[in-house]
Design an enzyme around this catalytic site. Structure first.
Site, PDB file in Angstrom:
ATOM      1  CG  HIS A   1       8.403  -0.728   5.970  1.00 57.39           C
ATOM      2  ND1 HIS A   1       8.591  -2.094   6.034  1.00 57.39           N
ATOM      3  CD2 HIS A   1       7.059  -0.541   6.088  1.00 57.39           C
ATOM      4  CE1 HIS A   1       7.442  -2.709   6.195  1.00 57.39           C
ATOM      5  NE2 HIS A   1       6.483  -1.797   6.225  1.00 57.39           N
TER       6      HIS A   1
ATOM      7  CG  MET B   1      -1.980  -1.092   1.160  1.00 59.88           C
ATOM      8  SD  MET B   1      -3.467  -0.736   2.126  1.00 59.88           S
ATOM      9  CE  MET B   1      -2.785  -0.589   3.761  1.00 59.88           C
TER      10      MET B   1
ATOM     11  CE  LYS C   1       3.791  -5.025  10.059  1.00 61.67           C
ATOM     12  NZ  LYS C   1       2.461  -4.712  10.665  1.00 61.67           N
TER      13      LYS C   1
ATOM     14  N   GLY D   1       4.724 -10.895   4.246  1.00 66.57           N
ATOM     15  CA  GLY D   1       5.513 -10.967   5.468  1.00 66.57           C
ATOM     16  C   GLY D   1       4.746 -11.569   6.630  1.00 66.57           C
TER      17      GLY D   1
ATOM     18  N   GLY E   1      10.844  -3.955   5.558  1.00 64.38           N
ATOM     19  CA  GLY E   1      10.052  -5.175   5.396  1.00 64.38           C
ATOM     20  C   GLY E   1       9.693  -5.416   3.946  1.00 64.38           C
ATOM     21  CG  HIS E   2       7.002  -2.797   1.944  1.00 61.41           C
ATOM     22  ND1 HIS E   2       6.856  -1.665   2.711  1.00 61.41           N
ATOM     23  CD2 HIS E   2       5.789  -3.400   1.928  1.00 61.41           C
ATOM     24  CE1 HIS E   2       5.603  -1.580   3.129  1.00 61.41           C
ATOM     25  NE2 HIS E   2       4.933  -2.618   2.674  1.00 61.41           N
TER      26      HIS E   2
ATOM     27  NE  ARG F   1      -1.861   0.728  10.287  1.00 64.01           N
ATOM     28  CZ  ARG F   1      -2.980   1.378  10.006  1.00 64.01           C
ATOM     29  NH1 ARG F   1      -3.176   2.568  10.522  1.00 64.01           N
ATOM     30  NH2 ARG F   1      -3.886   0.850   9.218  1.00 64.01           N
TER      31      ARG F   1
ATOM     32  CB  SER G   1       4.564  -1.056  10.737  1.00 62.90           C
ATOM     33  OG  SER G   1       3.278  -0.557  10.418  1.00 62.90           O
TER      34      SER G   1
END
Length: 278
Positions: A34, A30, A149, A147, A36-37, A187, A185
């Site tokens: 970061h 979305m 998470k 992921g 993680g992506h 966020r 995240s």
């Protein structure tokens, strides 16, 4: 091939038609990219997939419009990053492209989606499954990368694939954390410095459950809640221990393959995490 951007379905199909011989790896996002992506993308590239990354802030998975409006949108920065990573195609559709006028067809899962995050976010997973299925149909990936998470989401997507006999492999990737253990995240960018420091105590305290796993389940949960409260984490939406294959609630701590799941609010920012404890 240099990175190409498609902003509508027609141009996406045109680009994919030229790559029919390639096996496609899909990384749905979305935006607000970061580490993680980045790990998902690198995994796709390392397996020699023709890598398609989507950036679509999906309005259907937000129950409250205010949450949608607050979500970090960093499209220009994201595109720059994806080009550096040599992604093959970036698909950035507008909402009306994915959900045209009079759109009224949704995908619903009626078991796993009713617990944990689904308990208060009534339409969340319906929105997730609907857009993921549309992306699968449009892009036709051999593999899609998600992921751990968002572990509940991961299992629900795998269930949809199984139930609908979709020919997509889900390759799950470990949660990527900062040096303090905080899961990356989008966020996290909404946290001020004080709340970020508090959030970074979350994972450390969850890990305490591993040291007392000889205790009854509810006693472990109560202990972790008390430890979080000491750190200033008082708004706990849920803290539960469940089997990691089917999300059935744990009856005792000496079971195999248990995970602790948590959702909290720190300031006005909702964060989720999970850790494997047995």
């Amino acid at each position: 091939m240099k990175t190409v951007i498609a902003r509508n379905i027609k141009s996406l199909r045109f680009l994919l038609d030229k790559e029919k011989k390639n096996k496609i790896g899909l990384v749905p996002t979305m935006g607000g990219l970061h580490q993680g992506h980045i790990s998902l993308i690198k995994q796709s590239k390392s397996l020699n997939y023709f890598t398609v990354v989507t950036i679509f802030l999906n309005p259907k998975q937000f129950d409250h419009k205010t949450d949608l409006l607050k979500y970090p949108a960093t499209e220009k920065k994201d595109i720059t990053l994806l080009k550096k990573l040599n992604v093959n195609i970036i698909f950035i559709p507008r909402a009306k492209e994915i959900y045209p006028k009079k759109f009224n067809t949704y995908i619903t899962e009626n078991l796993l989606s009713k617990i944990l995050c689904g308990r208060k976010r009534k339409n969340h997973f319906t929105g997730v499954l609907t857009v993921v299925l549309k992306l699968f149909m449009l892009i036709k990936p051999e593999a899609a990368f998600f992921g751990e998470k968002d572990y509940q989401q991961l299992l629900i997507i795998k269930k949809m694939i199984k139930d609908l006999n979709l020919e997509v492999k889900v390759l799950e990737c470990k949660t990527i954390r900062d040096k303090y253990g905080l899961a990356y995240s989008s966020r996290n960018n909404l946290l001020n410095s004080k709340n970020l420091a508090t959030a970074r105590k979350l994972n450390y305290n969850l890990k305490k459950s591993i040291k007392i796993k000889n205790k009854p389940v509810q006693q472990v949960i109560n202990f972790i809640k008390q430890e979080l409260k000491k750190e200033g984490i008082k708004q706990v939406e849920y803290l539960e221990i469940r089997e990691d294959k089917n999300l059935v609630e744990a009856k005792r701590m000496n079971q195999n393959n248990l995970r602790m799941f948590i959702a909290v609010k720190i300031g006005n920012v909702r964060l989720i995490d999970n850790i494997k404890i047995t």
